[in-house]
Write a protein that holds these residues in place. Structure first.
Motif, short mmCIF file in Angstrom:
data_model
loop_
_atom_site.label_atom_id
_atom_site.label_comp_id
_atom_site.label_asym_id
_atom_site.label_seq_id
_atom_site.Cartn_x
_atom_site.Cartn_y
_atom_site.Cartn_z
N THR A 267 112.74 107.68 55.83
CA THR A 267 113.91 108.13 56.56
C THR A 267 115.08 108.23 55.58
O THR A 267 114.96 107.85 54.42
CB THR A 267 114.26 107.17 57.72
OG1 THR A 267 115.29 107.75 58.54
CG2 THR A 267 114.72 105.82 57.21
N SER B 30 118.44 107.09 56.67
CA SER B 30 119.17 105.83 56.88
C SER B 30 119.00 105.29 58.29
O SER B 30 119.87 104.60 58.79
CB SER B 30 120.67 106.04 56.59
OG SER B 30 121.20 107.07 57.41
N ALA C 59 114.04 101.98 59.60
CA ALA C 59 113.69 101.50 58.26
C ALA C 59 113.73 99.98 58.21
O ALA C 59 112.85 99.34 57.61
CB ALA C 59 114.64 102.10 57.22
N THR D 270 108.25 101.16 53.02
CA THR D 270 109.35 101.98 53.54
C THR D 270 110.09 102.62 52.38
O THR D 270 110.29 101.98 51.34
CB THR D 270 110.32 101.10 54.36
OG1 THR D 270 109.59 100.39 55.36
CG2 THR D 270 111.41 101.93 54.99
N ARG D 271 110.52 103.86 52.57
CA ARG D 271 111.32 104.53 51.55
C ARG D 271 112.53 105.20 52.18
O ARG D 271 112.43 105.88 53.21
CB ARG D 271 110.48 105.56 50.79
CG ARG D 271 109.38 104.95 49.93
CD ARG D 271 109.93 104.05 48.84
NE ARG D 271 108.90 103.50 47.98
CZ ARG D 271 108.24 102.36 48.21
NH1 ARG D 271 108.50 101.66 49.31
NH2 ARG D 271 107.33 101.92 47.36
N ILE D 272 113.68 105.03 51.51
CA ILE D 272 114.94 105.68 51.86
C ILE D 272 115.09 106.89 50.94
O ILE D 272 115.05 106.75 49.72
CB ILE D 272 116.13 104.72 51.68
CG1 ILE D 272 115.93 103.44 52.50
CG2 ILE D 272 117.44 105.42 52.03
CD1 ILE D 272 115.82 103.67 53.98
N SER E 130 116.33 109.45 48.55
CA SER E 130 117.44 109.39 47.60
C SER E 130 117.90 110.76 47.12
O SER E 130 118.82 110.84 46.29
CB SER E 130 117.02 108.55 46.38
OG SER E 130 115.93 109.17 45.71
N THR F 56 123.28 105.92 53.54
CA THR F 56 122.39 105.36 52.53
C THR F 56 123.02 104.17 51.81
O THR F 56 122.30 103.33 51.26
CB THR F 56 122.00 106.44 51.51
OG1 THR F 56 123.17 107.19 51.14
CG2 THR F 56 121.00 107.41 52.11
N PHE G 208 121.71 100.65 52.54
CA PHE G 208 120.43 100.18 52.02
C PHE G 208 120.47 99.85 50.53
O PHE G 208 119.42 99.57 49.94
CB PHE G 208 119.35 101.24 52.30
CG PHE G 208 119.06 101.39 53.77
CD1 PHE G 208 118.13 100.59 54.40
CD2 PHE G 208 119.77 102.32 54.53
CE1 PHE G 208 117.89 100.71 55.76
CE2 PHE G 208 119.53 102.45 55.90
CZ PHE G 208 118.59 101.63 56.51
N CYS H 81 114.28 100.17 48.13
CA CYS H 81 113.40 101.12 48.81
C CYS H 81 113.76 102.59 48.62
O CYS H 81 113.22 103.45 49.32
CB CYS H 81 113.36 100.80 50.31
SG CYS H 81 112.54 99.24 50.68
N PHE H 82 114.67 102.91 47.70
CA PHE H 82 115.03 104.31 47.51
C PHE H 82 113.94 105.06 46.75
O PHE H 82 113.31 104.52 45.84
CB PHE H 82 116.34 104.42 46.73
CG PHE H 82 117.56 104.12 47.55
CD1 PHE H 82 118.25 105.13 48.19
CD2 PHE H 82 118.01 102.81 47.71
CE1 PHE H 82 119.38 104.86 48.96
CE2 PHE H 82 119.13 102.52 48.47
CZ PHE H 82 119.81 103.55 49.10
#
Length: 438
Positions: free
Chosen positions: A289, A291, A295, A305-307, A309, A319, A322, A327-328
């Motif tokens: 996702t 943000s 998450a 989980t990944r944010i 970037s 963002t 986080f 997790c970026f």
């Protein structure tokens, strides 16, 4: 304590036996979270009812599908704040769990003040909690909710920011407690039974807001599906086209996909879905996702989980929340076998995932007992200075009523009829005069 047969009464040990709780929200995720919190009281003997504050001119603010997806099967009447406060539904409740946006919070507390609930024999204890992570306009949102009897915060750093601001202007912050995100699903992660990996992208309606950004997101997920033919790639849409949400989607991903997929066809392993987020997380090998609160839920359940970037780190995108999570990742680097990289110290200390309902339950119990012992309603917490000085509130209410306080921007819109015609005429006159000289 025993019943007539001499058998111990299990309800006697429950703090909220005989109490009535109203779960109050606005849109679907708000109502769902209010319901999850209300069930905590229900587990200790309370009965639960639901309601929603009107926040949209559309007739169907909450669809049956949205409510069912959130685990709410009860009837949810939609009322204005004034009508709600005047209703038995509100007046008969011992506790109101209000998961509402800042504008609706101001409407609710202005209506409570106008009804002068302090003169009643009893009144509901009003609790305000967050439906998810607080991404933008933090202090404004906190101050809008400041008149609550109990004000729940996701993490200590957010409570501290509110307390510092409150101290500066003289707002009583003794109602502020840290509970974490009480609405999260915290079931341990279960292995995927079908053995086929699944990557789920959780969309947000207006994050990012620009069409080109949303096209880039969609292109990234399509590329992932083509790179990983043995993986199901699901795009969880926030709402259907005919449904409303707190932030309605401007560029619906399902619509944008037609343009992108026309160039190369839809990968067989790519699909859009409206399945509830907890069910999707049960299947996910990777949750992605920009943000979304989901998450934090995924991280707390041990799901990789990944944010995203690709658009950088900013408050506007949420963002920034986080930073520190570990997790970026860029869209081009996503794969279904990515490890869990969430930093435990961030998840436990700053994310809101480490929820504890006891401060809320305990405080509500104390306030209810105090009101019972008093024999009359507890005083309402004042609107000033959280909503501005007493002088400003008196002026604004005198000029435009409650709307001048909870939505002052509406006072500046031209009114229909003569006012509207006059405004248009003035603009035409100015246009004829040309630009002002310098």
């Amino acid at each position: 304590m025993t019943d007539e047969t001499g058998t111990p009464d299990p309800e006697a040990k429950k703090r909220f036996a005989g109490r009535r709780v109203l779960a109050l929200g606005t849109f679907d995720s708000f109502v769902r979270t209010a319901g999850v919190i209300a069930r905590l009281f229900e587990a200790e003997g309370a009965s639960v009812r639901f309601a929603a504050l009107s926040a949209s001119e559309k007739t169907e603010q909450l669809s049956a599908r949205q409510l069912r997806a959130g685990g709410v099967h009860e009837t949810v009447p939609v009322l204005t704040a004034e009508a709600l406060v005047a209703s038995r539904l509100f007046r008969d409740a011992h506790v109101v769990i209000a998961v509402i946006d800042g504008g609706r919070a101001r409407e609710l507390f202005l209506s409570c003040a106008a009804a002068d609930l302090s003169r009643e024999v009893a009144r509901p204890i009003v609790v305000v909690a967050s439906p998810g992570v607080a991404l933008t306009e933090l202090l404004q949102g906190f101050m809008s909710r400041a008149p609550a009897d109990v004000l729940c915060f996701n993490a200590e750093n957010e409570r501290a920011a509110f307390v510092a601001a409150a101290d500066e202007i003289g707002v009583d912050s003794s109602n502020a407690i840290v509970t974490g995100l009480l609405g999260l699903d915290r079931r341990p992660r279960q292995p995927n039974s079908d053995g086929r990996p699944c990557v789920v992208f959780f969309e947000q309606p207006v994050i990012p807001a620009r069409r080109m950004q949303r096209m880039h997101l969609l292109a990234g997920m399509i590329d992932l599906a083509r790179r990983s033919p043995g993986t199901d790639v699901l795009i969880k849409l926030r709402h259907a086209r005919n449904e409303t949400a707190h932030h309605p989607t401007r560029f619906h991903l399902d619509d944008l996909s037609r343009e992108l997929l026309a160039r190369g066809g839809r990968p067989e392993n790519l699909a859009f879905t409206h399945e509830p987020a907890p069910k999707l997380l049960d299947r996910a090998a990777l949750a992605v996702t920009v943000s979304s609160t989901v998450a934090v839920e995924a991280m707390s359940r041990g799901i990789p989980t990944r944010i995203v970037s690709d658009f950088g780190v900013s408050e506007a995108l949420g963002t920034s929340y986080f930073v520190g999570s570990g997790c970026f990742a860029a869209l081009a680097d996503l794969s279904p076998d990515m490890p869990d990289s969430a930093r435990p110290e961030w998840v436990e200390g700053r994310s809101g995932a480490a929820a504890d309902p006891e401060p809320l339950l305990g405080q509500c119990d104390v306030l209810l007992r105090a009101q019972d012992a008093r024999g009359s309603a507890l005083p309402l917490r004042p609107l000033a200075p959280a909503y501005g000085s007493a002088a400003w509130l008196g002026y604004a209410l005198g000029v435009g009523g409650p709307v001048a306080v909870h939505a002052p921007h509406l006072m500046e819109k031209p009114r229909r009829g003569l006012g509207f015609v006059s405004a248009v005429a003035a603009r035409l006159r100015n246009a004829r005069r040309g630009p002002p000289s310098r």
